[in-house]
Design a protein around this motif. Structure first.
Motif, PDB file in Angstrom:
ATOM      1  N   ALA A  28       0.811  -1.215   0.000  1.00 53.67           N
ATOM      2  CA  ALA A  28       0.000   0.000   0.000  1.00 53.67           C
ATOM      3  C   ALA A  28       0.848   1.270   0.000  1.00 53.67           C
ATOM      4  O   ALA A  28       0.346   2.355   0.269  1.00 53.67           O
ATOM      5  CB  ALA A  28      -0.941   0.010   1.205  1.00 53.67           C
ATOM      6  N   ASP A  85      -6.467   0.164   3.759  1.00 59.44           N
ATOM      7  CA  ASP A  85      -5.182   0.163   3.061  1.00 59.44           C
ATOM      8  C   ASP A  85      -4.231   1.191   3.668  1.00 59.44           C
ATOM      9  O   ASP A  85      -3.043   0.909   3.891  1.00 59.44           O
ATOM     10  CB  ASP A  85      -5.380   0.484   1.580  1.00 59.44           C
ATOM     11  CG  ASP A  85      -6.060  -0.635   0.806  1.00 59.44           C
ATOM     12  OD1 ASP A  85      -6.127  -1.763   1.335  1.00 59.44           O
ATOM     13  OD2 ASP A  85      -6.530  -0.369  -0.315  1.00 59.44           O
ATOM     14  N   GLN A 112      -2.954   0.195   7.091  1.00 65.94           N
ATOM     15  CA  GLN A 112      -1.881  -0.795   6.940  1.00 65.94           C
ATOM     16  C   GLN A 112      -0.570  -0.124   6.564  1.00 65.94           C
ATOM     17  O   GLN A 112       0.499  -0.446   7.110  1.00 65.94           O
ATOM     18  CB  GLN A 112      -2.265  -1.817   5.876  1.00 65.94           C
ATOM     19  CG  GLN A 112      -3.389  -2.753   6.277  1.00 65.94           C
ATOM     20  CD  GLN A 112      -3.782  -3.677   5.130  1.00 65.94           C
ATOM     21  OE1 GLN A 112      -3.606  -3.347   3.963  1.00 65.94           O
ATOM     22  NE2 GLN A 112      -4.324  -4.827   5.472  1.00 65.94           N
ATOM     23  N   ARG A 147      -7.582   0.080  -4.950  1.00 64.77           N
ATOM     24  CA  ARG A 147      -6.646   0.010  -3.821  1.00 64.77           C
ATOM     25  C   ARG A 147      -5.912   1.333  -3.653  1.00 64.77           C
ATOM     26  O   ARG A 147      -5.626   2.043  -4.613  1.00 64.77           O
ATOM     27  CB  ARG A 147      -5.624  -1.111  -4.025  1.00 64.77           C
ATOM     28  CG  ARG A 147      -6.211  -2.499  -4.102  1.00 64.77           C
ATOM     29  CD  ARG A 147      -6.980  -2.883  -2.851  1.00 64.77           C
ATOM     30  NE  ARG A 147      -6.165  -2.859  -1.665  1.00 64.77           N
ATOM     31  CZ  ARG A 147      -5.452  -3.897  -1.219  1.00 64.77           C
ATOM     32  NH1 ARG A 147      -5.458  -5.042  -1.887  1.00 64.77           N
ATOM     33  NH2 ARG A 147      -4.752  -3.812  -0.113  1.00 64.77           N
ATOM     34  N   LYS A 174      -2.639   3.665  -2.581  1.00 67.85           N
ATOM     35  CA  LYS A 174      -1.180   3.675  -2.529  1.00 67.85           C
ATOM     36  C   LYS A 174      -0.736   4.977  -1.879  1.00 67.85           C
ATOM     37  O   LYS A 174      -1.019   6.069  -2.380  1.00 67.85           O
ATOM     38  CB  LYS A 174      -0.593   3.570  -3.932  1.00 67.85           C
ATOM     39  CG  LYS A 174      -0.641   2.186  -4.552  1.00 67.85           C
ATOM     40  CD  LYS A 174       0.538   1.338  -4.096  1.00 67.85           C
ATOM     41  CE  LYS A 174       0.604   0.039  -4.896  1.00 67.85           C
ATOM     42  NZ  LYS A 174       1.789  -0.765  -4.539  1.00 67.85           N
ATOM     43  N   GLU A 214      -6.068  -0.796  11.646  1.00 65.34           N
ATOM     44  CA  GLU A 214      -5.903  -1.850  10.645  1.00 65.34           C
ATOM     45  C   GLU A 214      -6.549  -3.156  11.091  1.00 65.34           C
ATOM     46  O   GLU A 214      -7.319  -3.785  10.349  1.00 65.34           O
ATOM     47  CB  GLU A 214      -4.412  -2.079  10.377  1.00 65.34           C
ATOM     48  CG  GLU A 214      -4.113  -3.245   9.466  1.00 65.34           C
ATOM     49  CD  GLU A 214      -2.665  -3.676   9.509  1.00 65.34           C
ATOM     50  OE1 GLU A 214      -2.337  -4.675   8.844  1.00 65.34           O
ATOM     51  OE2 GLU A 214      -1.859  -3.031  10.215  1.00 65.34           O
TER      52      GLU A 214
END
Length: 402
Positions: free
Chosen positions: A167, A214, A217, A244, A246, A355
């Motif tokens: 991530a 994400d 994390q 997702r 990033k 998380e």
């Protein structure tokens, strides 16, 4: 070539900058004359020092604003900065012409321009030796030729490159080819989350919680290694194809969020933790608060505080008054947001706790969600008891409205 452009002038007016100082003001002898009643005869000047540019206020009565903040004496300039005198705005532009597609830098072949960063121009690229698509950031000459700025950039890339996580956008290399200094990163694609939050479309609950998970994390990975992001905003998150998240923009120096004359000062103030807003060190708890602001926007459609100038936003974050949450919000989300946005960094949830709770909640059953909610409360108590509260300060915690 660097230049000054008078914004909204008709016809457009600009002045190329060279080796000699450029004076700006009402006086006809100025290299750039302003038709502005609030301007002094000689209001400010732009001068070049080594590879960088500076604005110097010339003791003007009404002051020179750089990106909305008054210049105290002098300040360095970067491409895209806006100078304001009264009602007149002057843009400083210094970006070089983009390099052509197909240009090779080291082992990378440049593709199309992706956009600009605070440091230079971003390109799509390809590493032939590893047969993979990449993103390449080529530093502007004013940064590449400034030893101090270049060291800051290389240290930033080094710190970000040491963090490997699905991530987090990977940093593969930092190198140079002749006069060009560049960084090679993982190709992600997609849109920046800030752009999506402003222009839509909105995320449904499942997609929003997935993005928050994400990022929790990613932050847990960063914090476990003794690092912090420090300047987390929606502009530091890419939403990759498939939905997702990033995390990008890692490696900022401590205190960078409140650095003077930032172009994105308003955006940084939107996400500032209370301790950062007070000028104190941020660290991991400040990252979690910024994640809470993102979560608030994703789940409720707006940030906790959004009206006002940067200084006003910072004051509202710094106040001990808890962030008000709608009474209609379901208890699980209320508990999550309250833990993320607690004004007291000692009581604020850790990224790893968020998380774990969201991973459990992802199971979908009522039992899993109820267990995640109970786990979140237990984690919050454990976080509070495991930390030492700063002496003499006790901020209120964020709770749902009754």
């Amino acid at each position: 070539m660097a230049r000054l452009v008078v914004v909204d002038s008709d016809p457009p007016r600009e002045r190329a900058l060279g080796d000699f100082p450029c004076h700006v003001g009402r006086l006809a002898a100025c290299e750039l004359q302003l038709d502005e009643p609030q301007s002094s005869r000689k209001h400010f000047r732009i001068e070049r020092r080594d590879a960088g540019w500076f604005v110097v206020d010339l003791g003007s009565r009404n002051g020179t604003l750089l990106n909305g903040e008054r210049v105290a004496g002098e300040a360095p300039l970067r491409h895209g900065d806006r100078l304001r005198v009264g009602e007149t705005e002057v843009a400083f532009e210094s970006a070089p012409a983009p390099l052509p597609e197909g240009r090779r830098l080291g082992g990378v072949v440049l593709g199309r321009v992706l956009g600009r960063s605070a440091w230079g121009t971003r390109y799509a690229g390809r590493q032939d030796a590893l047969d993979r698509e990449v993103e390449v950031e080529v530093l502007d000459p004013s940064i590449a030729l400034d030893p101090a700025a270049r060291r800051r950039h290389e240290e930033r890339a080094r710190r970000a490159g040491a963090l490997e996580h699905p991530a987090i956008q990977g940093v593969y290399d930092t190198s140079e080819d002749g006069a060009h200094v560049f960084v090679v990163r993982e190709a992600v694609g997609g849109r920046h989350l800030e752009d999506r939050l402003v222009h839509g479309p909105a995320f449904d609950r499942e997609a929003a919680l997935g993005l928050i998970r994400d990022l929790a994390q990613a932050l847990a990975h960063v914090h476990a290694r003794g690092e912090a992001h420090g300047c987390l905003t929606g502009a530091c998150v890419l939403v990759a194809p498939g939905g997702r998240a990033k995390l990008t923009g890692l490696g900022e120096e401590p205190g960078a969020r409140l650095r003077r004359h930032r172009q994105d000062a308003a955006l940084q103030a939107l996400y500032a933790a209370p301790e950062q807003a007070r000028g104190e060190p941020g660290g991991a708890p400040a990252d979690v608060y910024a994640l809470g602001v993102l979560a608030h926007r994703l789940l409720l459609g707006a940030p906790p505080y959004e009206d006002g100038k940067p200084g006003e936003l910072l004051a509202r974050h710094a106040a001990s008054t808890p962030v008000a949450l709608p009474a209609s919000l379901d208890p699980e989300l209320a508990r999550l947001l309250a833990g993320l946005l607690d004004k007291d960094p000692v009581r604020r949830l850790a990224a790893a706790a968020v998380e774990r709770a969201l991973l459990e909640q992802g199971g979908g059953s009522k039992r899993a969600r109820r267990g995640a909610s109970d786990r979140l409360g237990a984690e919050r108590l454990a976080t509070s008891s495991a930390r030492t509260e700063p002496a003499g300060r006790r901020a209120g915690s964020a709770r749902a409205e009754p």
